[in-house]
Design a protein around this motif. Sequence first.
Motif, PDB file in Angstrom:
ATOM      1  N   SER A  55     -19.654  -7.291 -17.640  1.00 44.16           N
ATOM      2  CA  SER A  55     -19.305  -8.204 -18.771  1.00 44.16           C
ATOM      3  C   SER A  55     -20.232  -7.972 -20.071  1.00 44.16           C
ATOM      4  O   SER A  55     -21.234  -7.529 -19.896  1.00 44.16           O
ATOM      5  N   ALA A  56     -19.731  -8.460 -21.067  1.00 41.62           N
ATOM      6  CA  ALA A  56     -20.426  -8.561 -22.505  1.00 41.62           C
ATOM      7  C   ALA A  56     -19.913  -9.633 -23.238  1.00 41.62           C
ATOM      8  O   ALA A  56     -18.881  -9.932 -23.212  1.00 41.62           O
ATOM      9  N   GLU A  57     -20.817 -10.144 -23.977  1.00 44.72           N
ATOM     10  CA  GLU A  57     -20.501 -11.153 -25.158  1.00 44.72           C
ATOM     11  C   GLU A  57     -19.903 -10.467 -26.281  1.00 44.72           C
ATOM     12  O   GLU A  57     -20.614  -9.435 -26.715  1.00 44.72           O
ATOM     13  N   VAL A  58     -18.745 -10.638 -26.835  1.00 44.26           N
ATOM     14  CA  VAL A  58     -18.251  -9.844 -27.865  1.00 44.26           C
ATOM     15  C   VAL A  58     -17.393 -10.927 -28.629  1.00 44.26           C
ATOM     16  O   VAL A  58     -17.080 -12.071 -28.508  1.00 44.26           O
ATOM     17  N   PHE A  70     -12.284 -14.975 -31.373  1.00 45.73           N
ATOM     18  CA  PHE A  70     -13.209 -15.581 -30.257  1.00 45.73           C
ATOM     19  C   PHE A  70     -14.248 -15.027 -29.802  1.00 45.73           C
ATOM     20  O   PHE A  70     -14.453 -13.589 -29.855  1.00 45.73           O
ATOM     21  N   ARG A  71     -15.371 -15.598 -29.994  1.00 49.26           N
ATOM     22  CA  ARG A  71     -16.648 -15.152 -29.339  1.00 49.26           C
ATOM     23  C   ARG A  71     -17.051 -15.628 -28.185  1.00 49.26           C
ATOM     24  O   ARG A  71     -17.495 -16.703 -28.073  1.00 49.26           O
ATOM     25  N   GLU A  72     -16.772 -14.824 -26.943  1.00 46.10           N
ATOM     26  CA  GLU A  72     -16.942 -15.447 -25.705  1.00 46.10           C
ATOM     27  C   GLU A  72     -17.272 -14.091 -25.070  1.00 46.10           C
ATOM     28  O   GLU A  72     -17.319 -13.015 -25.480  1.00 46.10           O
ATOM     29  N   LYS A  73     -17.357 -14.161 -23.656  1.00 42.28           N
ATOM     30  CA  LYS A  73     -17.443 -13.006 -22.710  1.00 42.28           C
ATOM     31  C   LYS A  73     -16.392 -12.211 -22.198  1.00 42.28           C
ATOM     32  O   LYS A  73     -15.116 -12.766 -22.391  1.00 42.28           O
ATOM     33  N   ASN A  79     -15.648  -6.560 -31.316  1.00 39.06           N
ATOM     34  CA  ASN A  79     -17.068  -6.297 -32.082  1.00 39.06           C
ATOM     35  C   ASN A  79     -17.926  -6.622 -30.684  1.00 39.06           C
ATOM     36  O   ASN A  79     -18.203  -7.388 -30.311  1.00 39.06           O
ATOM     37  N   TRP A  80     -18.607  -5.264 -30.428  1.00 36.04           N
ATOM     38  CA  TRP A  80     -19.533  -5.162 -29.445  1.00 36.04           C
ATOM     39  C   TRP A  80     -20.587  -5.665 -29.593  1.00 36.04           C
ATOM     40  O   TRP A  80     -21.499  -6.067 -28.717  1.00 36.04           O
ATOM     41  N   TYR A 113     -28.667  -3.947 -26.335  1.00 33.57           N
ATOM     42  CA  TYR A 113     -27.900  -5.161 -26.552  1.00 33.57           C
ATOM     43  C   TYR A 113     -26.640  -5.043 -25.481  1.00 33.57           C
ATOM     44  O   TYR A 113     -26.067  -6.258 -25.379  1.00 33.57           O
ATOM     45  N   LEU A 114     -26.310  -4.186 -25.089  1.00 33.54           N
ATOM     46  CA  LEU A 114     -25.565  -3.845 -24.008  1.00 33.54           C
ATOM     47  C   LEU A 114     -26.035  -3.433 -22.751  1.00 33.54           C
ATOM     48  O   LEU A 114     -27.135  -2.785 -22.587  1.00 33.54           O
ATOM     49  N   THR A 115     -25.163  -3.692 -21.684  1.00 32.61           N
ATOM     50  CA  THR A 115     -25.878  -2.901 -20.266  1.00 32.61           C
ATOM     51  C   THR A 115     -25.668  -1.561 -20.485  1.00 32.61           C
ATOM     52  O   THR A 115     -24.881  -1.019 -21.421  1.00 32.61           O
ATOM     53  N   ARG A 116     -26.561  -0.890 -19.822  1.00 32.07           N
ATOM     54  CA  ARG A 116     -26.551   0.628 -20.114  1.00 32.07           C
ATOM     55  C   ARG A 116     -25.318   1.256 -19.572  1.00 32.07           C
ATOM     56  O   ARG A 116     -24.883   2.143 -20.286  1.00 32.07           O
ATOM     57  N   ARG A 117     -24.522   0.882 -18.660  1.00 36.39           N
ATOM     58  CA  ARG A 117     -23.457   1.429 -18.025  1.00 36.39           C
ATOM     59  C   ARG A 117     -22.348   1.295 -19.348  1.00 36.39           C
ATOM     60  O   ARG A 117     -21.575   2.128 -19.472  1.00 36.39           O
ATOM     61  N   LEU A 118     -22.509   0.114 -19.931  1.00 39.69           N
ATOM     62  CA  LEU A 118     -21.565  -0.023 -21.121  1.00 39.69           C
ATOM     63  C   LEU A 118     -21.659   0.779 -22.244  1.00 39.69           C
ATOM     64  O   LEU A 118     -20.829   1.268 -22.953  1.00 39.69           O
ATOM     65  N   ALA A 119     -23.083   0.869 -22.672  1.00 36.52           N
ATOM     66  CA  ALA A 119     -23.364   1.675 -23.686  1.00 36.52           C
ATOM     67  C   ALA A 119     -23.099   3.137 -23.503  1.00 36.52           C
ATOM     68  O   ALA A 119     -22.537   3.691 -24.433  1.00 36.52           O
ATOM     69  N   LEU A 120     -23.210   3.474 -22.414  1.00 37.29           N
ATOM     70  CA  LEU A 120     -22.877   4.999 -21.907  1.00 37.29           C
ATOM     71  C   LEU A 120     -21.568   5.388 -22.228  1.00 37.29           C
ATOM     72  O   LEU A 120     -20.708   6.268 -22.773  1.00 37.29           O
ATOM     73  N   ALA A 121     -20.775   4.247 -21.301  1.00 39.10           N
ATOM     74  CA  ALA A 121     -19.197   4.497 -21.587  1.00 39.10           C
ATOM     75  C   ALA A 121     -18.653   4.455 -22.988  1.00 39.10           C
ATOM     76  O   ALA A 121     -17.941   5.150 -23.303  1.00 39.10           O
ATOM     77  N   LEU A 122     -19.062   3.618 -23.735  1.00 37.40           N
ATOM     78  CA  LEU A 122     -18.817   3.331 -25.369  1.00 37.40           C
ATOM     79  C   LEU A 122     -19.039   4.913 -25.870  1.00 37.40           C
ATOM     80  O   LEU A 122     -18.278   5.374 -26.499  1.00 37.40           O
TER      81      LEU A 122
END
Length: 410
Positions: free
Chosen positions: A222-225, A234-237, A266-267, A296-305
Amino acid sequence: MPLSRPLLPDYDVIIIGAGAAGLMCALTAGQRGRKVLILDHANKIGKKILISGGGRCNFTNLYAEPANYLSENRHFCISALRRYTQWDFQALVNKYGIAWHEKTLGQLFCDNRSGDIVNMLVAECRDADVTIRLKTQLEKIKPVTNGETCRYRITSSLGEFTCQSLVIATGGLSFPTMGATGLGYDIGRQFGHQLVARRPGLVPFTLPAAWLRRFGELAGVSAEVVVSCGHQSFREKLLFTHRGVSGPAILQISSYWQEGETVSINWLPGVEIESWLRTLQLERPKAETRTVLSEYLTRRLALALCENGNLRRLTDKGHKPINQYTDAELKALADSLENWALTPSGTEGYKKAEVTLGGVSTDEVSSKTLESQRQPGLFFVGEVLDVTGHLGGFNFQWAWASGHCAGQYV
């Protein structure tokens, strides 16, 4: 208890539906001395209340106001919400000593279990001499006119009953496994009411197979976006799932999304992304893109993006050092992170939807009394109407408010 009272042939008020709006309408009418019967096909009172909020019932929101509701007539909900507020329902909860707590964004939850709210409503109905019958199938509704007086004859699996006021509190189509049906819409049609097109609301998105091949392994991340569609944000998870994306941010924006539209993500909410990247060029020029995004993001999400979509080539799969970006590339990176385009293939449908958008049109329903303007003595309350709230207790507040206001006039 309401369930044990003997049935009578005649009532002042019959309410179809023992959910949030129906129970509130019943107790309000009963407190006025009206003889009230609730009929429901379910085997439990308030089944949707019981499962709501993960079993703890997000029973209202401190910030409930008309702007939190969708309808073809955005002004319709104003009267009821002003006459029965979140503070009024909170006072009722406090009267019964039910422990509660506030979560984020004004959401009020029971400390213990959703059953506390159901028990409170049932107790209020009992004290108001309301009769409730479950496992009852509705077979026919017939208006009976005698001069200027109109009554209703209800034929059911329990027999025939008559009433002066008939209240439709059947809810929407969400959670069909809980017994949701389109009965309320059928009754609306029977009496000449128009229906606003219905579709699942507050529902997860499904995404194409190609997208899932790239991002499916992030299920559970998950990430707050900030998520946007049209002019709504909306700014939520956000939560990745095996079939697409969910989480509060996605559920909220789904009510504004139409098939084929693109959703923007917006990540890095709250970050002036381009300015941040330019600062990094000066202060940490050799840092790789994936490294700084991981702050700012989990490493897994940062790599995937970095390894997919627009960023794959731009960032060299995330390996590109910050100081190697040209001015144009830096702007492109900032724009991609701030306006990541997502085109859902669809939604999870009514089986996962929190609510039903659309319903009985408010054009011929009084916003003050909730009575039909086509058929005297016929009332519509709660989700069956074309009024849908945001996620976070707003739909319960509409149920309480509309039920209470109708209960004053039936």
